[in-house]
Structures are given as structure tokens and as C-alpha cells.
Design a protein around this motif. Sequence first.
Motif, PDB file in Angstrom:
ATOM      1  N   GLN A  16       0.900  -1.284  -0.036  1.00 36.34           N
ATOM      2  CA  GLN A  16       0.036  -0.014   0.019  1.00 36.34           C
ATOM      3  C   GLN A  16       0.902   1.266  -0.076  1.00 36.34           C
ATOM      4  N   TRP A  17       1.888   1.132   0.925  1.00 36.94           N
ATOM      5  CA  TRP A  17       2.813   2.418   0.957  1.00 36.94           C
ATOM      6  C   TRP A  17       3.443   2.647  -0.275  1.00 36.94           C
ATOM      7  N   ASN A  18       4.199   1.478  -0.842  1.00 39.79           N
ATOM      8  CA  ASN A  18       4.971   1.555  -1.978  1.00 39.79           C
ATOM      9  C   ASN A  18       4.362   1.981  -3.416  1.00 39.79           C
ATOM     10  N   PHE A  45      -3.389   1.811   9.596  1.00 34.22           N
ATOM     11  CA  PHE A  45      -3.424   0.766   8.616  1.00 34.22           C
ATOM     12  C   PHE A  45      -4.077  -0.749   9.512  1.00 34.22           C
ATOM     13  N   LEU A  46      -3.380  -0.335  10.804  1.00 30.54           N
ATOM     14  CA  LEU A  46      -3.949  -1.636  11.414  1.00 30.54           C
ATOM     15  C   LEU A  46      -5.361  -1.757  11.897  1.00 30.54           C
ATOM     16  N   TYR A  47      -6.057  -0.725  11.757  1.00 28.47           N
ATOM     17  CA  TYR A  47      -7.364  -0.397  11.845  1.00 28.47           C
ATOM     18  C   TYR A  47      -8.264  -0.673  10.476  1.00 28.47           C
ATOM     19  N   VAL A  52       5.289   7.795   8.110  1.00 25.56           N
ATOM     20  CA  VAL A  52       5.055   6.378   8.004  1.00 25.56           C
ATOM     21  C   VAL A  52       4.269   5.449   8.972  1.00 25.56           C
ATOM     22  N   ALA A  53       4.989   5.924  10.237  1.00 29.04           N
ATOM     23  CA  ALA A  53       4.782   5.180  11.515  1.00 29.04           C
ATOM     24  C   ALA A  53       3.394   5.604  11.628  1.00 29.04           C
ATOM     25  N   ASP A  54       2.731   6.756  11.447  1.00 29.72           N
ATOM     26  CA  ASP A  54       1.113   7.022  11.857  1.00 29.72           C
ATOM     27  C   ASP A  54       0.386   6.042  10.917  1.00 29.72           C
TER      28      ASP A  54
END
Length: 338
Positions: free
Chosen positions: A51-53, A271-273, A264-266
Motif C-alpha cells: 500500500q505504501w509503495n 492501517f492496523l484499523y 510512515v509510522a502514523d
Amino acid sequence: MKQFPKTVLPAGLLILATLWTGAVSAAQLLNSSYDIARELFTELNPLFEKQWNEAHPDDPLTIRQSHGGSSKQALAILQGLRADVVTYNQVTDVQVLHDKGQLLAADWQSRLANNSSPYYSTMAFLVRKGNPKQITDWDSLLRDDVKIVFPNPKTSGNGRYTYLAAEGFWQQKNGKNSPETTKQMAKFLSNVAVFDTGGRGATTSFIERGLGDVLISFESEVNNIRHEYGEDDYDVIVPPFNILAEFPVARVDKNTERNGTQAVADAYLDFLYSPAAQEKMTQFNYRVADPGIMAANKTRFPPVRLFRVENQFGSWAQVMETRFNSGGEFDTLMAQGR
């Protein structure tokens, strides 16, 4: 046991690597997590990396993991491990990063929904096939012929939840401050065959070393063990009166500032939700915050009556002081059982 993912390094090596190499690239993220979450994040991390990439093609992301007993992981961060995020199994192991290191804000638990706990579990029993000792609930664990395996509450959030789940059950039966509960807790602890430092070590003792008649761990873990080692060899029992085990997550503010990884940490914690992450969590037998996903997976999770630590015992700070700090209730009861 499954092989560890290649991105997992022991905490000590990660500390040295970080100290030697200096600041971590913004395209790297280090997640410090609890002992038995290896397989879950092995599945989750590639989903977020993809997703990030796709959104940041010029800044591809690599996520690294560090696993161990959650309290040991927190200590490693206080000693210099440059983790960007933590995904632990107990509030106190995140809170200590503020209290002793000022590494994150005091309001960390209010940043995300459900007290920053995107998923949760409760405690369950793993017994050998056919349940030869006929273990049904917490009272069964007081019998002289039953030997128990669970991790040490001094070093493991998993172990602390087990201890408090048992005590909460007997408090519910006897009333708070009952001498009977103290006797039952002393007997419960005297029946422990071995205290490992973390949940994965307890699993090894029960499965590979053949110790004990019952392994107590998170519901998610015992179901995953049964699936991995043979559904025809083990049974799972979920006591109907049980504890709510929240799994808090947080950004380690000072580390993300130094590492340049706050954005990216946020995004990773958000994403975990997400539905994709929540659905994946249920596949590893975790209960999740999304009510629709829980409804769709209701056959995985027997109904339980859950109590919160704070409602039964007071704040986590009080629990740690009275029960698990040096000279507390755990030490006293262990001395009585010797």
C-alpha cells in the motif's frame, strides 16, 4: 515451530545495528512487538508495504520486526533500540516508555480508537486431545493432578493477563479481598510446572518438551498452536468468564523524530484499523474492533463475559505496584508455595 521471518532480529542485535549505522532511513520502519506476534506481522507487513509503495514509488518501504516478551522489548527501547512503533500486549509496556524515557506523549492512548487497541483477545486453555484431565474452567486448575504452563508475569504481558484472569474469576466467586481468593491463587501458582519468560517459550515447553497438562495463553495463540501442531492432537477451552486483553499500539515519538519516520509510522498504525488488516487479524484468531468483521467471523469466537483490568483491580499502575513489582503479591504467593 515456524521459521522466523528474515526481517526479525534479536533486540540486542538491532540495538547494535542501530547504534552503528546511525539514523534509520525514512524508507525503513522498525516495529517492536510481543513474543507471539511473529506470524501475524509476517502477514500484515507486506500488505502495508504494498500500500505504501504504490503511493510512494520513489521511497519504497521495508518493515523490520523485533520480538520478545513485551516487557523485555520495552526495556530494549529504553536502552536504545530505535523502534518507530510498538505493538504490545499490555498498556504498561507502552506507558513505561513515557514514564521512564519520555519517548512518547502522555496522551498516546487517546490518539487512536479503542484506547489505541485495534485488536484484542482473552485467555484460553490448550489441552491434549480428549482433555484427559477434564479441565473446564479456572477451578479445574486447582486440582493436585493438574500441572500448568504459562509465562512469568514478571517478564510477560501474556503472563500478567493470565494471573489477573484467574484472580478476577475467583474474586467474582468469592468477593473482593476474600482470603479464599488468596488461597486459590497460591494453589494455582504452586501448580505451575514452569515459568518461561515469554509466550513463545511457554508454547515450546508445553508442545516440544511435553511439560504440563494445560497451556494458558491468549485465545489467538492457542488456536494458532492447535492449527499448526495438529487439530487432532489438541483441544481449546475458552473460560466463559474472562479478561479483556487489549493490545495497544503507539508511535515512539522521539525515535520517529530522529529517524524521520513519523508519517510512515502514523500510516502504519492507521492501517492496523483498516478492514484488510482487521480481517487478517481474525484469521490469526484475534478479536477485532470492527463489529462487521467480528459478526462475519462469529463462529471463530465463543461468547465470553469479559472484565476490564481497570474495573476489577484499579489502574495498571496500581496492579503493577501491588502484584508484580518486587515484593508484591506474586512474590509473596510464590514464596508460600515453595
